[in-house]
Design a protein around this motif. Structure first.
Motif, PDB file in Angstrom:
ATOM      1  N   ARG A  83     156.524-103.597 -24.366  1.00 52.04           N
ATOM      2  CA  ARG A  83     155.793-102.336 -24.500  1.00 52.04           C
ATOM      3  C   ARG A  83     155.492-102.059 -25.962  1.00 52.04           C
ATOM      4  O   ARG A  83     154.410-101.625 -26.316  1.00 52.04           O
ATOM      5  N   ALA A  84     156.483-102.298 -26.829  1.00 53.56           N
ATOM      6  CA  ALA A  84     156.254-102.076 -28.255  1.00 53.56           C
ATOM      7  C   ALA A  84     155.147-102.990 -28.766  1.00 53.56           C
ATOM      8  O   ALA A  84     154.317-102.599 -29.571  1.00 53.56           O
ATOM      9  N   ASP A  85     155.134-104.232 -28.273  1.00 55.50           N
ATOM     10  CA  ASP A  85     154.092-105.168 -28.670  1.00 55.50           C
ATOM     11  C   ASP A  85     152.707-104.658 -28.264  1.00 55.50           C
ATOM     12  O   ASP A  85     151.745-104.795 -29.000  1.00 55.50           O
ATOM     13  N   THR A  86     152.611-104.079 -27.065  1.00 58.66           N
ATOM     14  CA  THR A  86     151.317-103.591 -26.609  1.00 58.66           C
ATOM     15  C   THR A  86     150.832-102.447 -27.495  1.00 58.66           C
ATOM     16  O   THR A  86     149.652-102.345 -27.780  1.00 58.66           O
ATOM     17  N   ALA A  87     151.726-101.571 -27.926  1.00 56.79           N
ATOM     18  CA  ALA A  87     151.345-100.487 -28.827  1.00 56.79           C
ATOM     19  C   ALA A  87     150.846-101.054 -30.153  1.00 56.79           C
ATOM     20  O   ALA A  87     149.851-100.588 -30.700  1.00 56.79           O
ATOM     21  N   SER A  88     151.530-102.073 -30.650  1.00 56.03           N
ATOM     22  CA  SER A  88     151.121-102.690 -31.912  1.00 56.03           C
ATOM     23  C   SER A  88     149.732-103.293 -31.804  1.00 56.03           C
ATOM     24  O   SER A  88     148.888-103.120 -32.697  1.00 56.03           O
ATOM     25  N   VAL A  89     149.481-104.002 -30.708  1.00 61.69           N
ATOM     26  CA  VAL A  89     148.170-104.631 -30.531  1.00 61.69           C
ATOM     27  C   VAL A  89     147.078-103.580 -30.397  1.00 61.69           C
ATOM     28  O   VAL A  89     146.007-103.690 -30.995  1.00 61.69           O
ATOM     29  N   PHE A  90     147.350-102.542 -29.625  1.00 58.90           N
ATOM     30  CA  PHE A  90     146.350-101.482 -29.453  1.00 58.90           C
ATOM     31  C   PHE A  90     146.030-100.824 -30.786  1.00 58.90           C
ATOM     32  O   PHE A  90     144.853-100.631 -31.136  1.00 58.90           O
ATOM     33  N   LEU A  91     147.056-100.478 -31.552  1.00 58.77           N
ATOM     34  CA  LEU A  91     146.824 -99.808 -32.832  1.00 58.77           C
ATOM     35  C   LEU A  91     146.130-100.731 -33.834  1.00 58.77           C
ATOM     36  O   LEU A  91     145.318-100.278 -34.643  1.00 58.77           O
ATOM     37  N   ASP A  92     146.438-102.016 -33.780  1.00 59.05           N
ATOM     38  CA  ASP A  92     145.725-102.970 -34.638  1.00 59.05           C
ATOM     39  C   ASP A  92     144.251-103.032 -34.267  1.00 59.05           C
ATOM     40  O   ASP A  92     143.368-103.076 -35.139  1.00 59.05           O
ATOM     41  N   ASP A  93     143.965-103.047 -32.958  1.00 57.27           N
ATOM     42  CA  ASP A  93     142.569-103.061 -32.505  1.00 57.27           C
ATOM     43  C   ASP A  93     141.835-101.791 -32.941  1.00 57.27           C
ATOM     44  O   ASP A  93     140.684-101.839 -33.389  1.00 57.27           O
ATOM     45  N   ILE A  94     142.508-100.653 -32.815  1.00 56.83           N
ATOM     46  CA  ILE A  94     141.893 -99.387 -33.196  1.00 56.83           C
ATOM     47  C   ILE A  94     141.637 -99.333 -34.693  1.00 56.83           C
ATOM     48  O   ILE A  94     140.650 -98.738 -35.156  1.00 56.83           O
ATOM     49  N   SER A  95     142.512 -99.963 -35.464  1.00 60.83           N
ATOM     50  CA  SER A  95     142.292 -99.977 -36.917  1.00 60.83           C
ATOM     51  C   SER A  95     140.983-100.687 -37.258  1.00 60.83           C
ATOM     52  O   SER A  95     140.279-100.296 -38.198  1.00 60.83           O
ATOM     53  N   THR A  96     140.657-101.722 -36.483  1.00 60.77           N
ATOM     54  CA  THR A  96     139.391-102.433 -36.697  1.00 60.77           C
ATOM     55  C   THR A  96     138.202-101.525 -36.387  1.00 60.77           C
ATOM     56  O   THR A  96     137.202-101.519 -37.112  1.00 60.77           O
ATOM     57  N   VAL A  97     138.322-100.748 -35.316  1.00 57.11           N
ATOM     58  CA  VAL A  97     137.263 -99.797 -34.955  1.00 57.11           C
ATOM     59  C   VAL A  97     137.117 -98.742 -36.050  1.00 57.11           C
ATOM     60  O   VAL A  97     136.002 -98.388 -36.451  1.00 57.11           O
ATOM     61  N   ALA A  98     138.245 -98.246 -36.538  1.00 60.60           N
ATOM     62  CA  ALA A  98     138.213 -97.206 -37.578  1.00 60.60           C
ATOM     63  C   ALA A  98     137.561 -97.720 -38.859  1.00 60.60           C
ATOM     64  O   ALA A  98     136.776 -97.009 -39.509  1.00 60.60           O
ATOM     65  N   ALA A  99     137.888 -98.954 -39.242  1.00 60.40           N
ATOM     66  CA  ALA A  99     137.346 -99.521 -40.477  1.00 60.40           C
ATOM     67  C   ALA A  99     135.837 -99.703 -40.409  1.00 60.40           C
ATOM     68  O   ALA A  99     135.158 -99.702 -41.446  1.00 60.40           O
ATOM     69  N   ALA A 100     135.290 -99.848 -39.212  1.00 58.21           N
ATOM     70  CA  ALA A 100     133.855-100.096 -39.046  1.00 58.21           C
ATOM     71  C   ALA A 100     133.013 -98.819 -39.076  1.00 58.21           C
ATOM     72  O   ALA A 100     131.783 -98.883 -39.092  1.00 58.21           O
ATOM     73  N   ARG A 101     133.659 -97.666 -39.091  1.00 58.73           N
ATOM     74  CA  ARG A 101     132.905 -96.423 -39.094  1.00 58.73           C
ATOM     75  C   ARG A 101     132.241 -96.199 -40.452  1.00 58.73           C
ATOM     76  O   ARG A 101     132.726 -96.639 -41.492  1.00 58.73           O
ATOM     77  N   SER A 102     131.128 -95.520 -40.442  1.00 57.84           N
ATOM     78  CA  SER A 102     130.364 -95.312 -41.675  1.00 57.84           C
ATOM     79  C   SER A 102     131.041 -94.278 -42.573  1.00 57.84           C
ATOM     80  O   SER A 102     131.720 -93.365 -42.100  1.00 57.84           O
ATOM     81  N   VAL A 103     130.840 -94.441 -43.865  1.00 57.45           N
ATOM     82  CA  VAL A 103     131.382 -93.503 -44.855  1.00 57.45           C
ATOM     83  C   VAL A 103     130.436 -92.312 -44.962  1.00 57.45           C
ATOM     84  O   VAL A 103     129.218 -92.474 -45.033  1.00 57.45           O
TER      85      VAL A 103
END
Length: 322
Positions: free
Chosen positions: A126-146
């Motif tokens: 379960r902890a691994d799944t949270a880590s993977v999800f948050l890592d994926d979301i970080s990629t989405v966040a980084a792609a947002r425009s400034v």
């Protein structure tokens, strides 16, 4: 239902069983990663990023196999028996998809919020799944425009608020803006941050994690709350938001709840962080990385059962109040 009915329903024939010497269950589970999948338990729908990665692998496998068969025909090597080819393809494709699903961390055990009885391996998964999800979301966040603006507007279900670059705080009531003094600084470990210092803050996930893990002071909120507050209420840059999501993935005790809906009915993915007397839960929009809702629930003490909720309808920059 008979065995032959099962075969017809799944597209199998008696020849499949005769050639492989396996029954239906054995054939369906005859692919790489099957044992890991069975041991893991229930598989939830993968994130869009995980699904895209899995589909790329499947399409590549199909292309490679078709190219190999075409080369055999050109060399006059003959045509492989259709049943064996399809059986091999099924094993490869199912194996790839399963491996991608497991690797992407989409296996969960507590979408209901309950912890499994055998907490050893499963709680770690379960902890691994949270880590993977948050890592994926970080990629989405980084792609947002400034973007930028004079004020940071927070549109909650309870009303609108505005924050100036000098940290002056305003609320709007019946269309009229009222200044409510200055907003307290955001907390990040030992640091107190204002608007200007956000741009000077490191965006490195490892350094952010070290700040979050700094022993708390007497008035400190939890590291999970610190990260969520910055993600939901501050004008943090896309790079900083990405770093914060990755830092959250490193917090011990963060768990993935799964797909849920917030109090307004919007779909998102929830992540929880439990402490001795409370549980914090944040719902994130996996498509945009936006914070939809945050709830803080007391689980012990005099306030047991009390819930504090913030529902973010929208946040963003603006050049005027109202």
């Amino acid at each position: 239902m008979s065995t032959y009915d099962d075969m017809e329903r799944t597209g199998m024939s008696t020849q499949d069983v005769e050639e492989t010497g396996m029954n239906e269950r054995a054939v369906l589970l005859d692919f790489p990663g099957a044992e890991e999948l069975v041991a893991a338990g229930r598989v939830e729908p993968p994130s869009e990023q995980a699904l895209a990665r899995a589909m790329e692998g499947i399409e590549m496998a199909v292309a490679v196999q078709e190219a190999g068969r075409a080369a055999q025909r050109e060399r006059g090597a003959g045509v492989v028996a259709p049943l064996r080819v399809m059986s091999g393809r099924r094993r490869v494709l199912v194996g790839l998809f399963t491996a991608a699903a497991v690797a992407a961390g989409v296996v969960t055990y507590a979408n209901t919020g309950e912890t499994p009885a055998n907490t050893g391996t499963r709680s770690e998964a379960r902890a691994d799944t949270a880590s993977v999800f948050l890592d994926d979301i970080s990629t989405v966040a980084a792609a947002r425009s400034v973007s930028s603006g004079k004020y940071w507007k927070t549109h909650l279900t309870i009303g609108d608020s505005y924050l100036s670059q000098s940290m002056d705080f305003y609320v709007v009531n019946n269309g009229k803006a009222y200044k409510k003094g200055q907003r307290p600084d955001w907390q990040l470990g030992p640091k107190d941050l204002d608007w200007k210092s956000l741009d000077q803050l490191t965006t490195d996930p490892a350094q952010l994690l070290r700040l979050l893990q700094t022993p708390p002071g007497p008035d400190s909120i939890s590291p999970f709350d610190q990260a969520v507050t910055l993600l939901g209420e501050s004008p943090a840059s896309p790079k900083l938001r990405a770093g914060l999501f990755k830092a959250m993935a490193g917090l011990k005790g963060v768990k993935l709840v799964g797909s849920v809906k917030d109090s307004t009915g919007r779909a998102g993915t929830a992540v929880e962080f439990a402490e001795a007397k409370s549980v914090g839960r944040v719902i994130v929009d996996p498509k945009t990385s936006s914070i939809l809702e945050y709830t803080f629930t007391w689980t012990a003490g005099a306030s047991k059962g009390k819930v504090t909720r913030q529902t973010f309808l929208s946040v963003g920059f603006t050049d005027k109040i109202g």
